[in-house]
Design a protein around this motif. Structure first.
Motif, PDB file in Angstrom:
ATOM      1  N   ARG A  32      10.841  85.549  15.162  1.00 40.69           N
ATOM      2  CA  ARG A  32      10.737  86.393  16.330  1.00 40.69           C
ATOM      3  C   ARG A  32       9.993  85.535  17.419  1.00 40.69           C
ATOM      4  O   ARG A  32      10.405  85.236  18.596  1.00 40.69           O
ATOM      5  CB  ARG A  32      10.070  87.352  16.394  1.00 40.69           C
ATOM      6  CG  ARG A  32      10.741  88.750  15.621  1.00 40.69           C
ATOM      7  CD  ARG A  32       9.912  89.835  15.333  1.00 40.69           C
ATOM      8  NE  ARG A  32       9.219  90.374  16.449  1.00 40.69           N
ATOM      9  CZ  ARG A  32       8.321  91.246  16.359  1.00 40.69           C
ATOM     10  NH1 ARG A  32       7.851  91.712  15.086  1.00 40.69           N
ATOM     11  NH2 ARG A  32       7.839  91.811  17.589  1.00 40.69           N
ATOM     12  N   LEU A  33       9.144  84.549  16.709  1.00 41.76           N
ATOM     13  CA  LEU A  33       8.375  83.663  17.830  1.00 41.76           C
ATOM     14  C   LEU A  33       9.435  82.499  18.502  1.00 41.76           C
ATOM     15  O   LEU A  33       9.744  82.346  19.670  1.00 41.76           O
ATOM     16  CB  LEU A  33       7.190  82.882  17.278  1.00 41.76           C
ATOM     17  CG  LEU A  33       6.631  81.707  18.025  1.00 41.76           C
ATOM     18  CD1 LEU A  33       6.078  82.205  19.132  1.00 41.76           C
ATOM     19  CD2 LEU A  33       5.475  80.952  17.133  1.00 41.76           C
ATOM     20  N   ILE A  34      10.285  82.063  17.506  1.00 41.35           N
ATOM     21  CA  ILE A  34      11.223  81.193  17.875  1.00 41.35           C
ATOM     22  C   ILE A  34      12.183  81.616  19.100  1.00 41.35           C
ATOM     23  O   ILE A  34      12.435  81.250  20.123  1.00 41.35           O
ATOM     24  CB  ILE A  34      12.095  80.594  16.987  1.00 41.35           C
ATOM     25  CG1 ILE A  34      11.141  79.596  16.055  1.00 41.35           C
ATOM     26  CG2 ILE A  34      13.350  79.950  17.348  1.00 41.35           C
ATOM     27  CD1 ILE A  34      11.941  78.980  14.710  1.00 41.35           C
ATOM     28  N   ASP A  35      12.462  82.805  18.794  1.00 42.00           N
ATOM     29  CA  ASP A  35      13.440  83.499  19.653  1.00 42.00           C
ATOM     30  C   ASP A  35      12.845  83.665  21.028  1.00 42.00           C
ATOM     31  O   ASP A  35      13.327  83.467  22.332  1.00 42.00           O
ATOM     32  CB  ASP A  35      13.964  85.031  19.169  1.00 42.00           C
ATOM     33  CG  ASP A  35      15.043  84.992  18.453  1.00 42.00           C
ATOM     34  OD1 ASP A  35      15.503  83.717  17.966  1.00 42.00           O
ATOM     35  OD2 ASP A  35      15.410  85.858  17.740  1.00 42.00           O
ATOM     36  N   ARG A  36      11.804  84.002  21.130  1.00 42.60           N
ATOM     37  CA  ARG A  36      10.878  84.400  22.396  1.00 42.60           C
ATOM     38  C   ARG A  36      10.757  83.016  22.920  1.00 42.60           C
ATOM     39  O   ARG A  36      10.768  83.011  24.199  1.00 42.60           O
ATOM     40  CB  ARG A  36       9.577  84.921  22.158  1.00 42.60           C
ATOM     41  CG  ARG A  36       8.923  85.773  22.996  1.00 42.60           C
ATOM     42  CD  ARG A  36       7.660  86.688  22.589  1.00 42.60           C
ATOM     43  NE  ARG A  36       6.698  85.875  22.143  1.00 42.60           N
ATOM     44  CZ  ARG A  36       6.108  85.910  21.098  1.00 42.60           C
ATOM     45  NH1 ARG A  36       6.421  86.876  20.317  1.00 42.60           N
ATOM     46  NH2 ARG A  36       5.028  85.349  20.813  1.00 42.60           N
ATOM     47  N   MET A  37      10.302  81.813  22.410  1.00 35.03           N
ATOM     48  CA  MET A  37      10.059  80.594  22.968  1.00 35.03           C
ATOM     49  C   MET A  37      11.242  80.045  23.495  1.00 35.03           C
ATOM     50  O   MET A  37      11.186  79.610  24.438  1.00 35.03           O
ATOM     51  CB  MET A  37       9.686  79.642  21.938  1.00 35.03           C
ATOM     52  CG  MET A  37       8.216  79.789  21.391  1.00 35.03           C
ATOM     53  SD  MET A  37       8.018  78.877  19.870  1.00 35.03           S
ATOM     54  CE  MET A  37       8.072  77.145  20.554  1.00 35.03           C
ATOM     55  N   VAL A  38      12.466  80.115  22.772  1.00 38.24           N
ATOM     56  CA  VAL A  38      13.842  79.765  23.364  1.00 38.24           C
ATOM     57  C   VAL A  38      14.044  80.519  24.792  1.00 38.24           C
ATOM     58  O   VAL A  38      14.457  79.837  25.594  1.00 38.24           O
ATOM     59  CB  VAL A  38      14.938  79.965  22.223  1.00 38.24           C
ATOM     60  CG1 VAL A  38      16.196  79.771  23.035  1.00 38.24           C
ATOM     61  CG2 VAL A  38      14.693  79.147  21.243  1.00 38.24           C
ATOM     62  N   GLU A  39      13.924  81.899  24.805  1.00 42.61           N
ATOM     63  CA  GLU A  39      14.001  82.603  25.890  1.00 42.61           C
ATOM     64  C   GLU A  39      13.173  82.177  27.119  1.00 42.61           C
ATOM     65  O   GLU A  39      13.645  82.132  28.373  1.00 42.61           O
ATOM     66  CB  GLU A  39      13.958  84.152  25.798  1.00 42.61           C
ATOM     67  CG  GLU A  39      15.116  84.784  25.152  1.00 42.61           C
ATOM     68  CD  GLU A  39      15.282  86.385  25.328  1.00 42.61           C
ATOM     69  OE1 GLU A  39      15.354  87.125  24.283  1.00 42.61           O
ATOM     70  OE2 GLU A  39      15.381  86.426  26.703  1.00 42.61           O
ATOM     71  N   ILE A  40      11.640  82.057  26.739  1.00 41.87           N
ATOM     72  CA  ILE A  40      10.956  81.594  27.893  1.00 41.87           C
ATOM     73  C   ILE A  40      11.295  80.020  28.284  1.00 41.87           C
ATOM     74  O   ILE A  40      11.365  79.762  29.455  1.00 41.87           O
ATOM     75  CB  ILE A  40       9.549  81.452  27.181  1.00 41.87           C
ATOM     76  CG1 ILE A  40       9.069  82.794  27.055  1.00 41.87           C
ATOM     77  CG2 ILE A  40       8.601  80.581  28.221  1.00 41.87           C
ATOM     78  CD1 ILE A  40       7.742  82.815  26.413  1.00 41.87           C
ATOM     79  N   TRP A  41      11.782  79.251  27.404  1.00 37.73           N
ATOM     80  CA  TRP A  41      12.243  77.801  27.767  1.00 37.73           C
ATOM     81  C   TRP A  41      13.356  77.786  28.535  1.00 37.73           C
ATOM     82  O   TRP A  41      13.419  77.125  29.377  1.00 37.73           O
ATOM     83  CB  TRP A  41      12.192  77.045  26.440  1.00 37.73           C
ATOM     84  CG  TRP A  41      12.553  75.664  26.731  1.00 37.73           C
ATOM     85  CD1 TRP A  41      11.654  74.813  27.297  1.00 37.73           C
ATOM     86  CD2 TRP A  41      13.803  74.992  26.583  1.00 37.73           C
ATOM     87  NE1 TRP A  41      12.455  73.523  27.308  1.00 37.73           N
ATOM     88  CE2 TRP A  41      13.783  73.795  26.773  1.00 37.73           C
ATOM     89  CE3 TRP A  41      15.173  75.399  26.191  1.00 37.73           C
ATOM     90  CZ2 TRP A  41      14.758  72.811  26.916  1.00 37.73           C
ATOM     91  CZ3 TRP A  41      16.136  74.476  25.868  1.00 37.73           C
ATOM     92  CH2 TRP A  41      16.166  73.186  26.301  1.00 37.73           C
TER      93      TRP A  41
END
Ligand SMILES: O=C[C@H](O)[C@H](O)[C@H](O)COP(=O)(O)O
Length: 153
Positions: free
Chosen positions: A114-123
């Motif tokens: 979930r953290l990875i998905d959020r980071m990718v979207e932010i990035w």
């Protein structure tokens, strides 16, 4: 965006999950593997994705290995690539706002899905701020050029 993505053996399942996310968000995905769970060497994958970004065949790259560190070391050898290993929302955001990072490196072993998905979207959605940061990026490009003049091979 056109996004190249690659992982070593440690990042295969994280890569598949990021690919699903990218497709859901409407991005064009260039998957460079690794295509099974057998051991592969991260420099090979990082070189493929980074050269694709540097050649403007894609807009951005995403690399996943155990720690995200080896991928970033290799990617940053390619002129025109600005790679960063990010660990949380803020590093993902700042890598874009201040550093105009074009290759995101992630740890498969240390970060949750979930953290990875959020980071990718932010990035993907955070814009480069430009201004004084653009001047600094230009200095990086000039430094790369000076290094290349010494060894153009
Ligand atoms: O920075 C390098 C990465 O974390 C690699 O994923 C890791 O070194 C691979 O190690 P191993 O061959 O033990 O799976």
């Amino acid at each position: 965006m056109r996004i190249a993505i690659g992982s070593d053996h440690r990042g295969v399942s994280v890569r598949h999950s990021i690919i699903e996310l990218l497709k859901r968000l409407g991005h064009e995905v260039h998957d460079v593997g690794a295509f099974d769970c057998g051991s592969v060497d991260y420099p090979d994958i990082a070189a493929t994705v980074s050269q694709s970004v540097a050649a403007s065949e894609v807009d951005r790259g995403i690399l996943i290995c155990g720690s995200g560190i080896g991928m970033a070391i290799v990617a940053n050898k390619v002129p025109g690539v600005r790679a960063a290993t990010c660990h949380d929302d803020l590093t993902a955001e700042m890598s874009r706002r201040h550093n105009n990072v074009n290759v995101l490196c992630l740890s498969a072993d240390m970060l949750g899905e979930r953290l990875i998905d959020r980071m990718v979207e932010i990035w993907l959605t955070t814009e480069f701020e430009g201004g004084r940061h653009a001047r600094r990026i230009e200095k990086i490009s000039e430094f790369e050029k000076r290094l290349h003049e010494h060894d153009p091979s």
